[in-house]
Structures are given as structure tokens and as C-alpha cells.
Design a protein around this motif. Structure first.
Motif, mmCIF file in Angstrom:
data_model
loop_
_atom_site.group_PDB
_atom_site.id
_atom_site.type_symbol
_atom_site.label_atom_id
_atom_site.label_comp_id
_atom_site.label_asym_id
_atom_site.label_seq_id
_atom_site.Cartn_x
_atom_site.Cartn_y
_atom_site.Cartn_z
ATOM 1 N N HIS A 198 0.902 -1.222 0.254
ATOM 2 C CA HIS A 198 -0.102 0.051 -0.093
ATOM 3 C C HIS A 198 0.847 1.473 -0.066
ATOM 4 C CE1 HIS A 198 -3.340 -2.361 2.346
ATOM 5 N NE2 HIS A 198 -3.588 -2.415 0.769
ATOM 6 N N GLU A 199 0.365 2.091 -0.722
ATOM 7 C CA GLU A 199 1.272 3.428 -0.783
ATOM 8 C C GLU A 199 0.656 4.209 0.591
ATOM 9 O OE1 GLU A 199 2.561 6.659 -3.893
ATOM 10 O OE2 GLU A 199 0.504 6.066 -4.030
ATOM 11 N N ARG A 200 1.815 4.725 1.162
ATOM 12 C CA ARG A 200 1.814 5.756 2.344
ATOM 13 C C ARG A 200 1.527 7.228 1.759
ATOM 14 N NH1 ARG A 200 6.493 2.929 4.288
ATOM 15 N NH2 ARG A 200 7.778 4.490 3.370
ATOM 16 N N PRO A 201 0.747 7.727 2.491
ATOM 17 C CA PRO A 201 0.373 9.041 2.303
ATOM 18 C C PRO A 201 1.443 9.772 3.164
ATOM 19 C CG PRO A 201 -1.385 8.406 3.839
ATOM 20 C CD PRO A 201 -0.342 7.114 3.341
ATOM 21 N N LEU A 202 1.655 11.011 2.862
ATOM 22 C CA LEU A 202 2.626 11.689 3.800
ATOM 23 C C LEU A 202 1.626 12.823 4.813
ATOM 24 C CD1 LEU A 202 5.138 12.829 1.083
ATOM 25 C CD2 LEU A 202 5.485 11.729 3.230
ATOM 26 N N VAL A 203 2.182 12.817 6.099
ATOM 27 C CA VAL A 203 1.677 13.661 7.050
ATOM 28 C C VAL A 203 2.028 15.125 6.943
ATOM 29 C CG1 VAL A 203 1.307 13.486 9.668
ATOM 30 C CG2 VAL A 203 1.663 11.454 8.416
ATOM 31 N N PHE A 204 1.041 15.713 6.679
ATOM 32 C CA PHE A 204 1.385 17.415 6.756
ATOM 33 C C PHE A 204 0.077 18.265 7.040
ATOM 34 C CE2 PHE A 204 -0.661 17.917 2.698
ATOM 35 C CZ PHE A 204 -0.546 16.669 1.980
ATOM 36 N N SER A 205 -0.108 19.289 7.508
ATOM 37 C CA SER A 205 -0.922 19.929 8.071
ATOM 38 C C SER A 205 -2.320 19.945 7.001
ATOM 39 C CB SER A 205 -0.694 21.507 8.302
ATOM 40 O OG SER A 205 0.143 21.575 9.429
ATOM 41 N N ASN A 206 -3.441 19.730 7.569
ATOM 42 C CA ASN A 206 -4.588 19.749 6.643
ATOM 43 C C ASN A 206 -4.648 18.546 5.668
ATOM 44 O OD1 ASN A 206 -6.204 21.508 8.557
ATOM 45 N ND2 ASN A 206 -5.094 23.165 7.453
ATOM 46 N N ASN A 207 -3.841 17.528 5.935
ATOM 47 C CA ASN A 207 -3.478 16.570 4.524
ATOM 48 C C ASN A 207 -5.063 15.626 4.428
ATOM 49 O OD1 ASN A 207 -3.467 15.417 7.221
ATOM 50 N ND2 ASN A 207 -1.836 13.992 6.566
ATOM 51 N N ASP A 208 -6.031 16.066 5.239
ATOM 52 C CA ASP A 208 -7.181 15.240 5.182
ATOM 53 C C ASP A 208 -8.316 15.832 4.390
ATOM 54 O OD1 ASP A 208 -7.719 17.149 7.102
ATOM 55 O OD2 ASP A 208 -9.353 16.466 7.968
ATOM 56 N N VAL A 209 -8.079 17.107 3.912
ATOM 57 C CA VAL A 209 -9.156 17.811 3.046
ATOM 58 C C VAL A 209 -9.497 17.010 1.949
ATOM 59 C CG1 VAL A 209 -9.547 20.142 2.258
ATOM 60 C CG2 VAL A 209 -8.147 20.261 4.111
ATOM 61 N N PRO A 210 -10.825 16.994 1.614
ATOM 62 C CA PRO A 210 -11.373 16.532 0.356
ATOM 63 C C PRO A 210 -10.402 16.770 -0.918
ATOM 64 C CG PRO A 210 -13.089 16.677 1.929
ATOM 65 C CD PRO A 210 -11.822 17.395 2.407
ATOM 66 N N GLY A 211 -9.994 15.937 -1.721
ATOM 67 C CA GLY A 211 -9.186 16.475 -2.751
ATOM 68 C C GLY A 211 -7.806 16.145 -2.559
ATOM 69 N N SER A 212 -7.353 15.408 -1.302
ATOM 70 C CA SER A 212 -5.901 15.040 -1.097
ATOM 71 C C SER A 212 -6.346 13.491 -0.832
ATOM 72 C CB SER A 212 -5.563 15.610 0.429
ATOM 73 O OG SER A 212 -4.291 14.681 0.709
ATOM 74 N N LEU A 213 -5.374 12.773 -1.920
ATOM 75 C CA LEU A 213 -5.328 11.352 -2.014
ATOM 76 C C LEU A 213 -4.038 10.885 -2.269
ATOM 77 C CD1 LEU A 213 -7.741 12.900 -4.369
ATOM 78 C CD2 LEU A 213 -8.158 10.476 -4.728
ATOM 79 N N ILE A 214 -3.900 9.645 -1.937
ATOM 80 C CA ILE A 214 -2.619 9.113 -2.311
ATOM 81 C C ILE A 214 -2.137 9.094 -3.834
ATOM 82 C CG2 ILE A 214 -2.234 7.900 -0.196
ATOM 83 C CD1 ILE A 214 -3.314 5.142 -1.441
ATOM 84 N N ALA A 215 -1.010 9.115 -4.125
ATOM 85 C CA ALA A 215 -0.691 9.209 -5.535
ATOM 86 C C ALA A 215 -1.118 8.052 -6.366
ATOM 87 C CB ALA A 215 0.941 9.631 -5.684
ATOM 88 N N SER A 216 -0.997 6.897 -6.102
ATOM 89 C CA SER A 216 -1.192 5.594 -6.914
ATOM 90 C C SER A 216 -2.585 5.684 -7.121
ATOM 91 C CB SER A 216 -0.719 4.311 -6.338
ATOM 92 O OG SER A 216 -1.218 4.156 -5.066
ATOM 93 N N ALA A 217 -3.659 6.127 -6.127
ATOM 94 C CA ALA A 217 -4.943 5.844 -6.172
ATOM 95 C C ALA A 217 -5.481 6.931 -7.484
ATOM 96 C CB ALA A 217 -5.651 6.561 -5.016
#
Lengths: 1009, 93, 212
Positions: A295-314
Motif C-alpha cells: 500500500h502506498e503511504r500518504p505523507l503527514v502534513f497539515s490539513n492533509n485530510d481535506v477532500p481532494g487530498s489522495l494518495i498518488a497511486s490512487a
């Protein structure tokens, strides 16, 4: 409704069937999609950004991933109440026409969420342990807090109506089970196709291929989708391979036992018509090849949960496989080469790539070069430190990082975009390898955990090994298959299914998990580690500050990796942040391990066909149909269904019992006693054996005689009882309690096989062979006389505790004159196929005596009137024969130290104040003491009172005209005549006199008439 | 779910056919009445519970109904061997 | 007639079937299902489930290494006892291995007593013989999907390589148990206990529903 993010058919090689449009309902709105979509891809195609609210802070959340690792898009599905399914991942649910789903989180709705205001206001106070800390006191209020909190959090809900669908189990045995049908799994399967081995290959997705379904890397100079198609055809035609798409291998258990959850018709309709909906495969495999990928790991950064933020391979998957582009303008944040492909895919789809932000200072890999050639802006040595926007990304803040990525060293610039794709590298999917207890091992090269050592016959291939290049993945799959073949003794080496594979060299990735903000983590806008459980980097740091240093404790304090998510995206990042804040390395910090199941499974699949009437076997006697036809109420005794009582029209239970009990003492009653355990014992040492397992003597029991025996454990405690008859010098029939039959037989075998194998004796269960009916009451001899000509029933010839053979109603029978009611009784045993016939003849002949069938409840009352015990009701494994005042059933003079003898001689067993079984007669004759009531000497004593023992059996006796009870009293046998008290929960106290448990016919004359 | 080799049926069977009885090789004392309470308690209740190799008695309850012994690693759950009553284990801790 | 020499019995043996002159009705464990109508109405090629009621079931125990025991058996049954996990079908009998010292002999119902007598006359030494005809029944599961139905019902491996024709295995069947014998490619005999027969019947019917 238009699908604004759908790519046109001419531009796409994806898996969408544009000719088959489908309609579905999400929330209150209707949308359209195509065959081949998942709910997630269809929602993205329609531009739906918000699919739920977060667990704790109620922040709007969008789709992040494209597979099993999706943490946010967890839906409630079902068009009707009966077909509701909670916790369905939108990324795994295939679209069908008429599908109905809604967001699980969010109350009253995901777009307007009440709790978000709490989250907003409470933001910084909702720290880890918030609930523990805040709602701790007063403890009694927790139940009330919990209701509100749970409702607001939203976890989906179970249907309120019975599930109309059929679920199934199937057992499989195979030589090789391949888990995952991506490049490695398929290469392995292809190598095993056509061999003698039995092979099963399972993949959780709707079609085989894994990453190849959205890849453009060439295999043998063709698109990989062509190769997948070729291999799949080969597997289907091979004959030795079972292909299971839509089948998640959810658990890996001891000795290569695995469970596979197959969704057979979830992709077809809301309800499966005439077919199985889901099937659990229970697989025993000689060898397992784990090709579970990464599974690809997302990176942890501020407000990384806002809709429109995805993991790259997805993002790549949505573009290439589903022809959906989830936005207009992309910023890609990466620590590695591979993710550059996402920018290429986005660019090729015709939309804008605003920038690639690479945390590395000087990336030069092949994919990086390709991107440069496309003219895409690459910002190196930098990170996205914050996302701007609430309901959807509208810009990102980018800043230069120091070389190790721990500090911001430059100005912050803002880039407008609506989509952020992030990649922090890949985490091997090691879940299954952990299920059997193997601890994963950190690998510094791949920056991830690899499967640890195992004793299972397990092989691994591809992404699960941290091997990510296509060529290597195929090769490892092939090699694993060759390994398995060799281990299973096959000599031939198969040909690989691939020759020339595009090999793209990659530069090392940067070990960065958490992008710093200009503010310290504790003050920066929230940086999410685990989206499903709302665990932030600040939260993890706080946990370590508060002293939770073990990763297992951090997990439990913060909820990292909880829920349906099981840490698929967040675990490694969480550990890395924990390690960093403890100033340790990741291997020093350790990892939590994964348990089954990999993804949630339905209760239906767990239950299979074992539900409703088939939930547990119901055992029936030969006369069962008669009982049904004559209105019996049934009681389950073990798995047996026994008549409990036979109410006549308008009769209450007590009225029926009174009638049944009186009949058995005044005329004749009849009981179906077939369920008693019966063990045939043959051999010249049978008598000796009986003497060792029973407490009394058996040497002198003559042929034709019966004797009651108590069976004890080595601890001296009674565990079963029954009558054993001497059928021949070397032949006995033992009876056991209904519930104890299997246990007693195993007990006899245990001692025979392991201790006394020198004794010539064999035991055979004949419980089911004989149908047994007991006629009991003063008219029973007259009744039996009418149905037998060849048994001499004269009372001096056929005495109490004798047995005789002969015919009853023309049927060969063994008749035992034994009694559990204290009345004149005959137990008639015939071959079970004739049981119903003989029963009917008895009923017919008994009509003139008003023969009355009685059930287990009347049987209990009748025996209690006589003070006869029921093991398991009046005993509980802590009483020996002397506690039961049954010294007459123990023979201490036997030469062999019988089972229980030494045990019951222990110091504790000869205490005078042991609880002993006595009778209890209430002062108020009408009052029936509730079973379980505790006796006390002084009802006015302050709590805690001194308790003397409890009531084990208690009934209304119509025959006696008063209540009767049996129970334990400390030193009770010497307290006959004294008074004890039974305080009740309602505050009243029942007064009772200790008496003999034999309430009726103390001399025992009635059974001898 | 273990896969257990039954030494009487001579093949591997699923765990659901078996019952575990307890520690193996605990013989019933020849003369129980000669034992002190402590000795008797030790026979009845004191068990090894080792970390590692353990000899256990099982019965093929839904099968041949024979009792037999297993040498099992209590950490990895690996079954090293199964052997008939009266036989000695090949693996000992 | 039965009582006279009771006290001289070594072993009690009796013919459990009524005299032909007695107008008695026997009922198999599945008699209540009206099985020969709606319940068994399954396409026979695909899947079929039938009860073979009223057979004689004799359970024999003895030492298979004892020559006298083996010879006596051979004399009466006209064949050797089956080896581990095997079953033998002769014209009149089928014999299943149950455990190393246990075999189940099936014969026609009215032959059971005669066979028991003949065996007892021939056998010497320590053995046991028990008529359990009332306690069991035989279900015949056949058709080319019988194998699939068994896969749903037992954890035992019923594939050809592990369960060839002529094998007999006591194992779990749904939440109960059975002796499963493979008679030919598509025919399996399940010997089940009387009291569980109804449950097993219904389970197998349910598991067959895909193939009806």
C-alpha cells in the motif's frame, strides 16, 4: 446528472464499459456511472467530494485511496431495511444498477454536521484520551455520555430485519494457495497452471491483475492488460486452478489454514436472487504464496485530510482503470520516483499539473526525466506543509526543507490547485504474514516492514517483499512457484510466462514520513496520521510525552490503527513519529502486529448455513412426531428436544404439571426416556471396570439385576449417575444422564485406553439404538400385562431393580423395573424403529387408565418428591457422595482404589461444615423458593450476610399439597428440623425448615408393590 | 486451526475432529490411598505449562476415538510429532 | 421364552425384529419427512439424497492382530476385514473400518440377528458385537454435484486424490458427524446417528439448493 470528471472513451484503455450506464443513489441524490466502476470511482466521476465526516473532529472527508486501504469512504449500503450492510468500502464495492448507499458518518448529514462545531470549538481540547479524561466522572454517567458520543460518531448500523440472503461455507484443500492476483501472484499461478498441483488463487478485486490493470509498463512489448488477459485465460483452461476474484483472504491461521471471504453476488444486486450472496472458503493449503503487494503511504502534513487530498497511486488508478480524473489541477508531493507516474498520468489525461513537490534535493531518476521532458514544474528539496480549503483543496503551501526534512528553511509559497496527491513510499501488505504470530522486520532499504520468520509453509513474492519493479515482481512470483513445486516434490521446471519486461530504474526514496510545519507540531494545523480514527501527529507526540512509550500503548491511547482500518495507511507513519519523538529508531520502537481479519466480513459469511433452524443440531427421539402432534412444549436438553410438558387446551403450565404429576402417582404416566445415554459394555473384565469407575460395588450384581451408580472424578466429586444392568456375565448396559452421555463414554475410553488397557472390555454407544419409554404409576403393571404375554410380571418374579426380556406389543423388548418417580415403574426398551409403534400401543391400551404422557418438568417434580438428585442440577462438580448423603452408594472396602476414592478422602472433603444436600420445607406451604436462593441463619444480619448454601431444585408438589425444595446447607445433615431463611431480591424473606429430601414415601414402598 | 496427524488413522485431520485432554504422561498413581493430600493434589492439579515443547494428550473424538499424544511448541504452535499411548516422544525439551 | 436361562447369560443377545406374524409398523429416523415425495425431488443427475432405511448395523470390536479373531471373521464374512479407512462392499454386506479395533458391518435388516449369531458362534476370546440397527441410518448422496455438497458440509478433503472409491472416513458433517463412504465416482454413503438424521438431512438439502 453529468459525470464531470469522467474521461472520454477515446482517451482511455480502462476497465469501464461505456455501453452500460448504471444509476445509483448516494444519500438523497441519484447519480450515474458505468459498469466496471466502484462506488468510489463513480462518486469521483460525479464530482462528489465529501463522503463522510471524521470520527472525532467531524471534519469533512473525501476519498483517499482506491482499494482496501481506504479509510474514509465507509458507506452504509442497502435499498431495503433487510439488506442493510454497514461499513462497506466505496473503493471495493462494485457499482450495480439501483445501488443505494449513504455516508456512515455525519449526523444529521455529512454535508451539514453538527459535531463539526464541537470539533471546531473543541479542536484543541479533543486530545488523545479525551473521552477517558473528560467523561470519567462520575462513572455512573458514562452510559449516558456514550449514547450521545456513539450517535454522533456514527459507525453504521445493522439491519433491523432478517437478512433474506443465503450465505455459504466451503472447505478447500490445496497444494498451493496464492494470495493476490497482481503481477507476482499471476506469474506464480501461470507457472503452476497445468501441473498436477491443486492451486487456488484469490484476489479481493473484481478482476485479476492488481496494479497491472492501471499500469502502462510493457510486458513482452504489449500493454500489461493484454498479458493479464492471456494469463487469466490460461488459468481458466488449466483445470488445476481455482480462480477466486472478489475474494479476500482475510485470515491466515495455524498450520496453513486460511479463510477467504468471497462476495459472490454483492456486485450484482441489492439482494441475491436464487444464489449465494457470500461464501467463506476455509482452506487448508500445503504451501501459501503471499503476493499481497504493497500500500502506498500518504505523507503527514497539515490539513492533509481535506477532500481532494489522495494518495498518488490512487489517482493513477482512477485515471487509468476507471477513466475518472478526480480534479482539475494537481500538486504532487513525493519522496520517491515512482509517484512521478501519477503526474504523467494526470498530464496525459489532459489536465493541469501545477507542480511536483519532491522532498529530495536532486532527483534524477528515469521517471523524473520523463516528467521534465513534459515540461512539468518540479520543486525539489521542498514539501507541501499545509493545505488550504475546507470542503475541498483550493491551494497548498509549499516550503523548502532542510536536508533531513525536519525543518522549514525557506519562504512559504502558495500554489493554487484542487487536488493533492502524496506519496511517502510503499508499505508491504504484511498483514496476513502477521496473523500466525510472526513479527515483521524493519528494512531500512525499502523503508518498510517485511514479513518476519515463520514456521508456516509460506512463500512471499513481489510487493510484500518490498520489491516494487514490475520485472522483479514477475520474477519473484515465478520463483515462488518454482520453490513450491520443488518443495512439493515436482521435478519439472515450468516456463516463465513473460520474457521482456520494461524495467524502470529508480533512485532511492527519502526516509520522510512527517512534513514539518513552520509552527511546532503541537501548534500547527492538524496533521493526520490515521484518518479513520482522527489520530494526529500532535496526538502521537502527546501520547509519548504522557509516558506511553511502548508502541502497543501508543496505539491504544491514541486509537491508531483501530477500527475497520487496521492501520493500513497510518501505521508506519504513526510509528515513525513515535520513534522520532522518543528519539529512537523505528526498529527500536517496534511495531504492533496485525490480527485477522484483514478487512471486515459480514456476520452472514461467518454464519454460513449455520443459522435459523440449522444453527445447532436438534436431536429427536423416535417418538418425536407423536409429541408434536399431541401438543407437547419442548425443552432443549443438550441438543435433544425433549417434551417439557403437554398442556391441554386452556391449561396453564402449572395446571398441566399438576395433572401429569398426579396421574403418575394415582394411575399411570408415560415418559419418553430415550435420550438417556446408553453404553453397551462387553468383555470378561466389564464387571471389574465398573467397580473402578463407579463408587459402589459390582462384583455381586447378578444377571437380570440393575444397580444405581455414582460416577466421580479423581477429585471425588460426582459428575454423572445412572442405572447399570447386568445383561450377561460379561455384558452390561450402563445408562448415563442425557447431557452426560458423550462425556461418560469418552471418560470410560480414556481410562481403558490410557490406564487399564489390560482389562478386556469394549464400550459401544447404543443411545440412539433403543427407544425408551417409562410407564410409571400404580396401574403400570396392569397396563404392561395387557401388551406382553411372555414376561412374567408377578411381583415376586420380576422385582424392583430387575430386568427381563420379552415382547411388548409384539416387539422384542428389554424391560427394566427401575424407577425415577418412586412409583411402580417399567422402562420399556425396543429397537428405535419400533419406538413410535410401541408408544402408540401403550397409549391405546392405557386409555382406560387415563394414561398421561408427562414431560421433563413433571419428571423433575416427581423425582424431587422422592429426593432423587439430578446431576448437573443438584450437583455442580463441587460435591461428593457424602455431601449428597449418599454414603450407601459408596463402597470404601473395594480392593481397587476406585476413581474418586482418594479424592473424597482429602482433608477438605471431610470437613463437618461442608455444604450438604437436604430438603427444605417452607413455613408458608404455598411458597416456592426461587432456585438459586441463598440460605442464611439470621435474615437481619447486616450485609454481607453469612451464606449457608443455595436452593438447587424447587417446585410446587400437587401430590403433597405444598412446595418442596432441595438445597445445600452447611452441615445441613445434622441440622434437620432447624429453620433457615432465604432473603429475596424484593426484600421479603422466605422461612424454611431443614428436612429430609425424601418428601414422599420415605420407606420406599411404592416402587416395590 | 491445527492440522493434526492421527497416529491411528495415519493421516492429517482438521482440529475440529479432536479434543485436547491435557498434559500427557501423567500416570494414575498405583496406590492412590498411600499418597498424602499434597501428593494427590500434585497428581490432580499441578501441570507444567511450559513455554516451548509440551507433551499433550488428545483424542480423535470425531474419528477413531483413540487417545494419543502430541508434542507441540506452545509458542509457535508447531506440532513436532504425534505418537500413540505408551510410546515415548522423539522430541523432548 | 426369554427369561428362562437369563442367569446363565454370558452375553445377552436377542432378535430385535418382531415376528412376521406381528402387524407392527417400523419407522425409519426420517419417516416423518415424507421424504419420498417433495423432499427428495431433486434432479438425480445433478444431486440426489435418499435414505436407505432399516439396514442391519452391527458394530464389531476386536483385535485385528489376533489370528483366531481374523480367521473367525473371514470364515463368516467370507472376506478380510477392511484395512485403515477402507470399506468393502460384497454382495450381501458392506464393512467399514471405524477404528483400529472397530468395524461397522451393514447387512439387510432381517439378516442382522442371524449374522450376529453366526459371528458369535465363530468368535472366541475377547471381542464385542453390538446390534445398533435402530441407532443409525444410511443416507445416499449422489449425482455429479454430490462432491460439491460434501465440500460445503465437511472439512474432510473429498477430492479423488484424498478420498478414492472404497474409502470410509468418520468425520464432521455440518455440526454433526458421519461415517462417509465413497461407493463410486458420484455416490457417497453417509452413515449417521438416528437422532441427528433430521438435522443432517435438512443441512444437506440446504447445501444442495444451488444444484437442484
Amino acid at each position: 446528472m453529468t459525470q464531470k470528471n469522467r474521461l472520454s472513451s477515446s482517451k482511455n484503455r480502462g476497465r469501464i464499459n461505456y455501453k452500460k450506464p448504471l444509476t445509483f443513489t448516494y444519500g438523497k441524490k441519484t447519480y450515474s456511472g458505468y459498469e466496471g466502476d466502484t462506488v468510489a470511482s463513480a462518486l469521483l466521476a460525479n464530482g462528489v467530494d465529501i463522503v463522510g465526516r471524521s470520527f472525532k473532529y467531524s471534519r469533512p472527508r473525501g476519498i483517499v485511496a482506491a482499494g482496501a486501504e481506504e479509510p474514509n469512504a465507509i458507506l452504509q449500503m442497502g435499498a431495503t431495511e433487510a439488506t442493510q450492510v454497514p461499513n462497506v468500502r466505496a473503493t471495493q464495492q462494485e457499482l450495480f444498477d439501483g445501488l443505494v448507499c449513504r455516508a456512515t458518518n455525519g449526523w444529521p448529514s455529512e454535508d451539514f454536521d453538527l459535531m463539526s462545531y464541537v470539533g471546531k470549538v473543541g479542536g484543541n481540547i479533543m486530545s488523545p484520551g479525551f473521552y477517558y479524561k473528560t467523561f470519567m466522572y462520575p462513572q455512573s454517567m458514562w452510559k449516558n455520555y456514550e449514547k450521545v458520543i456513539r450517535k454522533a460518531a456514527g459507525f453504521g448500523r445493522a439491519p433491523q430485519e432478517p437478512d433474506p440472503d443465503v450465505y455459504d461455507h466451503i472447505h478447500r484443500h490445496c497444494d498451493v494457495l496464492i494470495v493476490g492476483a497482481g503481477p507476482s501472484g499471476l506469474a506464480a499461478a501461470a507457472a503452476l497452471a497445468g501441473t498436477d498441483l491443486r492451486v487456488v488463487i484469490a484476489d479481493e478485486q473484481s478482476e485479476f491483475g492488481g496494479s497491472l490493470l492501471h499500469s502502462s509498463e510493457l510486458i513482452d512489448e504489449q500493454y500489461p492488460q493484454m498479458w493479464v488477459e492471456r494469463i487469466c485465460t490460461q488459468l481458466r483452461e488449466a483445470g488445476n486452478i481455482v480462480c477466486l476474484p472478489r475474494s479476500t483472504v482475510n485470515g491466515y491461521h495455524d498450520h496453513n489454514f486460511l479463510t477467504i471471504h468471497e462476495r459472490c453476488s454483492d456486485h450484482l444486486a441489492d439482494q441475491a436472487s436464487h444464489q449465494v450472496r457470500q461464501r467463506m472458503h476455509r482452506v487448508r493449503a500445503q504451501w501459501v504464496i503471499l503476493a499481497t503487494g504493497a500500500h502506498e503511504r500518504p505523507l503527514v502534513f497539515s490539513n492533509n485530510d481535506v477532500p481532494g487530498s489522495l494518495i498518488a497511486s490512487a489517482v493513477s488508478t482512477y485515471i487509468n482503470r476507471y477513466a475518472v480524473i478526480p480534479g482539475q489541477s494537481l500538486v504532487l508531493l513525493t519522496t520517491n520516483d515512482y509517484a512521478y507516474q501519477t503526474a504523467i498520468d494526470w498530464f496525459n489525461a489532459g489536465r493541469e499539473v501545477v507542480a511536483i513537490v519532491d522532498t529530495r534535493t536532486n532527483p534524477q531518476g528515469v521517471r523524473v526525466q520523463r516528467v521534465r521532458e513534459l515540461g512539468i514544474n518540479i520543486i525539489t528539496g521542498s514539501g507541501v506543509i499545509n493545505i488550504l480549503g475546507r470542503q475541498r483543496v483550493n491551494a497548498v503551501e509549499v516550503a523548502k526543507l532542510d536536508e533531513v526534512g525536519e525543518k522549514i528553511i525557506g519562504q512559504v509559497q502558495t500554489l493554487n490547485c484542487d487536488t493533492v496527491a502524496s506519496s511517502g513510499g510503499w508499505s508491504p501488505v504484511i498483514h496476513l504474514s502477521c496473523h500466525t504470530g510472526s513479527r515483521p522486520i524493519w528494512d531500512e532499504n525499502i523503508l518498510g516492514f517485511l514479513p518476519g520468520e515463520t514456521i508456516q509453509q509460506q512463500l512471499t513474492a513481489g510487493g510484500v517483499n518490498g520489491c516494487y519493479g514490475l520485472k522483479d515482481c514477475l520474477q519473484q512470483g515465478y520463483d515462488a512457484a518454482c520453490d513450491a513445486l520443488e518443495k512439493l516434490g515436482c521435478k519439472d521446471t515450468p516456463k516463465p510466462s513473460f520474457n521482456k519486461v520494461e524495467d524502470i530504474a529508480e533512485e532511492p526514496a527519502m526516509a520522510l514520513f512527517h512534513i514539518p510545519h513552520s509552527e511546532p507540531t503541537s501548534r500547527a494545523p492538524k496533521q493526520f496520521v490515521d484518518l479513520q480514527n482522527d489520530v494526529t501527529a500532535a496526538g502521537v507526540e502527546m501520547a509519548t510525552r504522557e509516558g506511553f512509550e511502548s508502541i502497543e500503548h501508543v496505539k491504544r491511547y491514541t486509537a491508531l490503527g483501530f477500527g475497520t482500518d487496521q492501520g493500513k495507511l497510518g501505521n508506519i507513519n504513526g510509528m515513525a513519529i513515535t520513534a522520532k519523538s522518543l528519539n529512537k529508531s523505528i526498529p527500536e520502537t517496534g511495531t504492533t502486529i496485525f490480527r485477522p481479519n484483514y478487512t471486515p466480513i459480514t456476520f452472514g459469511a461467518i454464519a454460513g448455513r449455520h443459522c435459523g433452524e440449522l444453527f445447532d443440531p436438534k436431536r429427536y427421539t423416535a417418538m418425536h412426531q407423536w409429541h408434536i402432534e399431541n401438543g407437547a412444549k419442548f425443552e432443549a436438553v443438550g441438543q435433544w428436544m425433549r417434551p417439557w410438558y403437554y398442556p391441554k387446551l386452556g391449561e396453564s403450565m402449572q395446571q398441566a404439571l399438576n395433572r401429569e404429576c398426579v396421574a403418575a402417582r394415582t394411575s399411570v404416566g408415560i415418559l419418553d426416556a430415550s435420550t438417556l445415554g446408553k453404553i453397551d459394555i462387553q468383555g470378561s473384565d466389564a464387571r471389574e471396570f465398573l467397580g473402578r469407575v463407579y463408587t459402589n460395588a459390582w462384583e455381586k450384581l447378578a444377571v437380570g439385576k440393575c444397580r444405581y451408580g455414582l460416577m466421580c472424578g479423581e477429585d471425588g466429586m460426582v459428575f454423572d449417575d445412572g442405572v447399570t444392568s447386568c445383561l450377561g456375565e460379561n455384558h452390561f448396559l450402563m445408562t448415563t444422564t442425557t447431557g452426560g452421555a458423550a462425556r461418560v463414554l469418552e471418560w470410560l475410553e480414556l481410562y481403558h485406553q490410557t490406564e487399564w488397557s489390560d482389562l478386556d472390555v469394549y464400550f459401544t454407544s447404543v443411545t440412539d439404538h433403543w427407544a425408551t419409554m417409562t410407564i410409571s404409576g400404580p396401574n403400570s403393571r396392569k397396563l404392561l400385562a395387557e401388551l406382553t404375554e411372555d414376561i412374567n410380571l408377578e411381583k415376586d418374579n420380576f422385582k424392583f431393580m430387575d430386568w427381563r426380556s420379552g415382547t411388548v406389543a409384539g416387539i422384542p423388548a428389554r424391560v427394566y423395573r427401575i424407577s425415577f418417580t418412586g412409583e411402580l415403574s417399567y422402562e420399556i426398551n425396543v429397537q428405535a424403529n419400533y419406538g413410535l409403534f410401541v408408544w402408540e400401543q401403550l397409549m391405546e391400551a392405557g386409555e382406560k387408565y387415563n394414561i398421561t404422557p408427562y414431560g421433563t418438568e413433571a419428571m423433575h417434580i416427581l423425582r424431587a418428591e422422592k429426593g432423587f438428585i439430578i446431576t448437573g442440577q443438584d450437583t455442580d462438580g463441587s460435591v461428593h457422595p457424602y455431601d449428597l448423603n449418599m454414603a450407601w452408594a459408596v463402597n470404601m472396602k473395594k480392593t481397587f482404589s476406585f476413581i474418586g476414592k482418594r479424592g473424597m478422602a482429602r482433608e477438605d472433603c471431610i470437613r463437618p461444615d461442608r455444604k450438604q444436600l437436604v430438603g427444605l420445607k417452607t413455613k408458608d406451604l404455598e411458597c416456592v423458593i426461587p432456585e438459586g436462593s441463598q440460605a442464611v441463619n439470621d435474615p437481619n444480619q447486616a450485609i454481607p450476610m453469612d451464606m449457608l448454601g443455595h436452593i438447587t431444585s424447587s417446585y410446587w408438589s400437587e401430590n403433597l399439597g405444598h412446595s418442596i425444595a432441595m438445597g445445600y446447607i452447611k452441615g445441613g445433615i445434622n441440622r434437620i428440623g432447624e429453620t433457615v431463611y432465604y432473603p429475596q431480591t424484593d426484600g421479603c424473606v422466605i422461612e424454611a425448615e431443614i428436612c429430609s429430601p425424601v418428601f414422599l414415601d420415605e420407606a420406599g414402598e411404592r416402587q416395590h408393590v | 486451526m491445527f492440522s493434526i496427524y492421527c497416529p491411528h488413522c495415519c493421516e492429517y485431520r482438521e482440529e475440529e475432529e479432536f479434543h485436547a485432554i491435557g498434559e500427557a504422561h501423567i500416570a494414575r498413581p498405583v496406590d492412590p490411598d498411600a499418597l498424602t493430600d499434597a501428593e494427590w493434589a500434585s497428581y490432580l492439579y499441578i501441570r507444567k505449562n511450559p513455554r516451548g515443547l509440551h507433551h499433550e494428550q488428545w483424542v480423535h473424538a470425531i474419528g477413531c476415538r483413540k487417545f494419543f499424544n502430541i508434542t507441540r511448541d506452545t509458542v509457535s504452535y508447531e506440532i513436532k510429532e504425534t505418537y500413540k499411548i505408551g510410546e515415548a516422544p522423539a522430541f523432548v525439551a | 421364552m426369554f427369561d428362562k436361562n437369563l442367569e446363565k447369560n454370558t452375553i445377552a443377545m436377542m432378535d430385535l425384529l418382531p415376528d412376521a406374524s406381528v402387524n407392527a409398523r417400523a419407522e425409519s429416523p426420517l419417516a416423518h419427512l415424507d421424504q419420498f415425495h417433495s423432499h427428495t425431488n431433486i434432479d438425480t443427475d445433478s444431486i440426489s439424497l435418499q435414505e436407505k432405511p432399516f439396514l442391519g448395523h452391527l458394530l464389531l470390536r476386536g483385535n485385528a492382530d489376533n489370528t483366531a479373531f481374523k480367521d473367525a471373521i473371514k470364515k463368516v464374512l467370507l472376506c478380510e476385514l477392511p484395512k485403515t479407512l477402507a470399506c468393502i462392499y460384497t454382495n450381501e454386506l458392506s464393512i467399514c473400518w471405524v477404528s483400529p479395533d472397530e468395524w461397522l458391518i451393514l447387512c439387510e435388516g432381517d439378516k442382522a440377528y442371524k449374522l450376529e449369531k453366526k459371528l458369535r458362534e465363530a468368535l472366541v476370546g475377547h471381542y464385542s458385537l453390538c446390534n445398533i440397527s435402530g441407532g443409525q441410518t444410511v443416507l445416499v448422496l449422489s449425482g455429479h454435484h454430490a462432491h460439491d455438497v460434501l465440500m460445503k458440509s465437511t472439512s474432510y478433503d473429498v477430492a479423488d486424490c484424498s478420498f478414492p472409491i472404497g474409502k470410509a472416513v468418520t468425520t464432521t458433517l455440518a455440526k454433526s458427524q458421519a461415517i462417509i463412504c465413497r461407493k463410486d465416482k458420484t455416490t457417497w454413503e453417509l452413515i449417521v446417528r438416528r437422532s441427528f438424521a433430521d438435522y443432517i438431512w435438512h443441512y444437506l438439502h440446504d447445501a444442495s439448493s444451488e444444484f437442484k
